[in-house]
Write a protein that holds these residues in place. Structure first.
Motif, PDB file in Angstrom:
ATOM      1  N   PHE A 116       0.848  -1.196   0.000  1.00  0.00           N
ATOM      2  CA  PHE A 116       0.000   0.000   0.000  1.00  0.00           C
ATOM      3  C   PHE A 116       0.878   1.240   0.000  1.00  0.00           C
ATOM      4  O   PHE A 116       1.816   1.349   0.786  1.00  0.00           O
ATOM      5  CB  PHE A 116      -0.918   0.023   1.222  1.00  0.00           C
ATOM      6  N   SER A 117       0.562   2.155  -0.903  1.00  0.00           N
ATOM      7  CA  SER A 117       1.295   3.408  -1.001  1.00  0.00           C
ATOM      8  C   SER A 117       0.350   4.583  -0.833  1.00  0.00           C
ATOM      9  O   SER A 117      -0.830   4.508  -1.188  1.00  0.00           O
ATOM     10  CB  SER A 117       2.013   3.518  -2.356  1.00  0.00           C
ATOM     11  N   TYR A 118       0.871   5.681  -0.304  1.00  0.00           N
ATOM     12  CA  TYR A 118       0.098   6.902  -0.143  1.00  0.00           C
ATOM     13  C   TYR A 118       0.972   8.079  -0.541  1.00  0.00           C
ATOM     14  O   TYR A 118       2.074   8.252  -0.025  1.00  0.00           O
ATOM     15  CB  TYR A 118      -0.378   7.050   1.300  1.00  0.00           C
ATOM     16  N   LYS A 119       0.461   8.870  -1.494  1.00  0.00           N
ATOM     17  CA  LYS A 119       1.204  10.016  -2.025  1.00  0.00           C
ATOM     18  C   LYS A 119       2.601   9.612  -2.477  1.00  0.00           C
ATOM     19  O   LYS A 119       3.620  10.206  -2.092  1.00  0.00           O
ATOM     20  CB  LYS A 119       1.269  11.132  -0.974  1.00  0.00           C
ATOM     21  N   ASN A 120       2.618   8.558  -3.268  1.00  0.00           N
ATOM     22  CA  ASN A 120       3.856   8.039  -3.868  1.00  0.00           C
ATOM     23  C   ASN A 120       4.862   7.494  -2.850  1.00  0.00           C
ATOM     24  O   ASN A 120       6.029   7.274  -3.186  1.00  0.00           O
ATOM     25  CB  ASN A 120       4.532   9.112  -4.729  1.00  0.00           C
TER      26      ASN A 120
END
Length: 227
Positions: free
Chosen positions: A11-15
């Protein structure tokens, strides 16, 4: 039987990648504790379990999940009784039956005297107990509990540990308190930062034959990732 299975979850958030190659399963009638430092991604993992049905396998299609977040999210304009009964009322259950179930649980958790209180009249520990009761009343297949005991003193924790498994059979819970994990969990997962990504670095099985001193000694090796 596995209640859920997670395989190679990322899972990634804002790259920025937060969760890296997470693999875990939860068996029936099992409590799984997750330990890790603040901001490591523990709550993100619970959010993924709650919302990412495409990448997480459950034992049945319409599994019922109950999620108790770290913030109690109680409604200030509703009484304790109304807050607890709310999930049942949203599900279109008869109001009389919903209140009856709420009152029963308030008695079980020694909180009946507060049923007509508003949440601003309660202590932090009392609010947390009410939030936990509100989760329990949903009679879910799986409970996701984010720091469910953090605002409670040791006496209240012991009381809740003793009765919780009567109402919750399957749970994944986050804690910073090693004693909570040792008291309730069948297994403990340690999350830590590996190459700037959160990974499961160790799984510890807990059973009646476990020597808690040895488990505690091992966990303390990861104290920089836990505390």
């Amino acid at each position: 039987m596995s209640i859920l299975k997670i395989k190679n979850l990322n899972f990634s958030y804002k790259n920025k990648q937060i969760l890296n190659d997470i693999n875990l399963n939860l068996e029936e009638n099992e409590y799984l504790a997750i330990i890790g430092s603040s901001g490591i991604g523990k709550s993100t993992l619970l959010n993924q379990i709650m919302n990412n049905k495409e990448e997480i396998s459950f034992y049945k299609e319409n599994i019922k999940l109950a999620y108790m977040q770290q913030k109690d999210l109680l409604f200030a304009h509703k009484t304790v009784l109304e807050n607890i009964a709310l999930p049942l009322l949203i599900a279109k259950e008869d109001k009389k039956n919903a209140y009856k179930k709420a009152i029963f649980l308030l008695k079980e958790f020694k909180m009946l005297e507060y049923k007509d209180y508003y949440t601003y009249q309660l202590s932090g520990g009392q609010r947390q107990k009410i939030a936990l009761i509100r989760a329990i009343i949903q009679q879910a297949d799986l409970y996701l509990l984010d720091e469910p005991f953090s605002a409670l003193d040791s006496i209240n924790k012991i009381f809740l540990h003793r009765i919780l498994k009567h109402y919750i059979k399957n749970a994944i819970f986050i804690t910073h308190d090693i004693n909570d994990a040792l008291s309730l969990a069948n297994r403990i997962l340690i999350l830590a930062n590996v190459n700037n990504k959160t990974s499961i670095v160790k799984e510890i099985k807990v059973n009646k034959n476990s020597k808690k001193e040895e488990i505690l000694s091992y966990l303390l090796k990861f104290q920089k990732d836990i505390l």
